[in-house]
Design a protein around this motif. Structure first.
Motif, PDB file in Angstrom:
ATOM      1  N   MET A  35       0.850  -1.197   0.000  1.00  0.00           N
ATOM      2  CA  MET A  35       0.000   0.000   0.000  1.00  0.00           C
ATOM      3  C   MET A  35       0.884   1.245   0.000  1.00  0.00           C
ATOM      4  O   MET A  35       1.839   1.323   0.759  1.00  0.00           O
ATOM      5  CB  MET A  35      -0.899  -0.021   1.245  1.00  0.00           C
ATOM      6  CG  MET A  35      -1.902   1.123   1.261  1.00  0.00           C
ATOM      7  SD  MET A  35      -2.986   1.045   2.702  1.00  0.00           S
ATOM      8  CE  MET A  35      -3.981  -0.368   2.279  1.00  0.00           C
ATOM      9  N   THR A  36       0.541   2.200  -0.827  1.00  0.00           N
ATOM     10  CA  THR A  36       1.343   3.411  -0.917  1.00  0.00           C
ATOM     11  C   THR A  36       1.003   4.369   0.217  1.00  0.00           C
ATOM     12  O   THR A  36      -0.014   4.225   0.889  1.00  0.00           O
ATOM     13  CB  THR A  36       1.096   4.112  -2.259  1.00  0.00           C
ATOM     14  OG1 THR A  36      -0.264   4.512  -2.300  1.00  0.00           O
ATOM     15  CG2 THR A  36       1.388   3.192  -3.430  1.00  0.00           C
ATOM     16  N   ASP A  37       1.844   5.351   0.423  1.00  0.00           N
ATOM     17  CA  ASP A  37       1.590   6.334   1.475  1.00  0.00           C
ATOM     18  C   ASP A  37       0.293   7.090   1.218  1.00  0.00           C
ATOM     19  O   ASP A  37      -0.481   7.340   2.131  1.00  0.00           O
ATOM     20  CB  ASP A  37       2.757   7.327   1.566  1.00  0.00           C
ATOM     21  CG  ASP A  37       3.990   6.672   2.177  1.00  0.00           C
ATOM     22  OD1 ASP A  37       3.832   5.645   2.863  1.00  0.00           O
ATOM     23  OD2 ASP A  37       5.089   7.185   1.977  1.00  0.00           O
ATOM     24  N   SER A  38       0.038   7.443  -0.037  1.00  0.00           N
ATOM     25  CA  SER A  38      -1.186   8.191  -0.347  1.00  0.00           C
ATOM     26  C   SER A  38      -2.421   7.342  -0.070  1.00  0.00           C
ATOM     27  O   SER A  38      -3.435   7.854   0.399  1.00  0.00           O
ATOM     28  CB  SER A  38      -1.170   8.654  -1.802  1.00  0.00           C
ATOM     29  OG  SER A  38      -1.133   7.536  -2.668  1.00  0.00           O
ATOM     30  N   ALA A  39      -2.345   6.046  -0.325  1.00  0.00           N
ATOM     31  CA  ALA A  39      -3.479   5.170  -0.047  1.00  0.00           C
ATOM     32  C   ALA A  39      -3.727   5.092   1.454  1.00  0.00           C
ATOM     33  O   ALA A  39      -4.869   5.095   1.906  1.00  0.00           O
ATOM     34  CB  ALA A  39      -3.228   3.783  -0.616  1.00  0.00           C
ATOM     35  N   LYS A  40      -2.652   5.032   2.243  1.00  0.00           N
ATOM     36  CA  LYS A  40      -2.814   5.014   3.695  1.00  0.00           C
ATOM     37  C   LYS A  40      -3.453   6.313   4.180  1.00  0.00           C
ATOM     38  O   LYS A  40      -4.325   6.294   5.036  1.00  0.00           O
ATOM     39  CB  LYS A  40      -1.452   4.810   4.380  1.00  0.00           C
ATOM     40  CG  LYS A  40      -0.907   3.402   4.223  1.00  0.00           C
ATOM     41  CD  LYS A  40       0.417   3.251   4.932  1.00  0.00           C
ATOM     42  CE  LYS A  40       0.984   1.860   4.775  1.00  0.00           C
ATOM     43  NZ  LYS A  40       2.289   1.715   5.431  1.00  0.00           N
ATOM     44  N   LYS A  41      -3.019   7.428   3.629  1.00  0.00           N
ATOM     45  CA  LYS A  41      -3.597   8.715   4.018  1.00  0.00           C
ATOM     46  C   LYS A  41      -5.079   8.770   3.660  1.00  0.00           C
ATOM     47  O   LYS A  41      -5.887   9.261   4.430  1.00  0.00           O
ATOM     48  CB  LYS A  41      -2.843   9.856   3.336  1.00  0.00           C
ATOM     49  CG  LYS A  41      -1.451  10.064   3.904  1.00  0.00           C
ATOM     50  CD  LYS A  41      -0.732  11.182   3.195  1.00  0.00           C
ATOM     51  CE  LYS A  41       0.672  11.365   3.727  1.00  0.00           C
ATOM     52  NZ  LYS A  41       1.409  12.401   2.998  1.00  0.00           N
TER      53      LYS A  41
END
Length: 44
Positions: A1-7
């Protein structure tokens, strides 16, 4: 999971929590002070 997806996931969780809290506050303001009372009113 990418950082933007986590955000985005955190944002959706925060938004959902805010909606739930707002609904509880509205019900409390209308005089429904317990979750069990609200659930009993919704059940047939």
């Amino acid at each position: 999971m990418t950082d933007s997806a986590k955000k985005n996931k955190i944002t959706w969780v925060s938004l959902l929590n805010a909606i739930i809290q707002a609904a509880i506050a509205a019900l409390t303001a209308l005089g429904i002070t317990s979750c069990s009372t609200a659930i009993e009113c919704l059940l047939p």
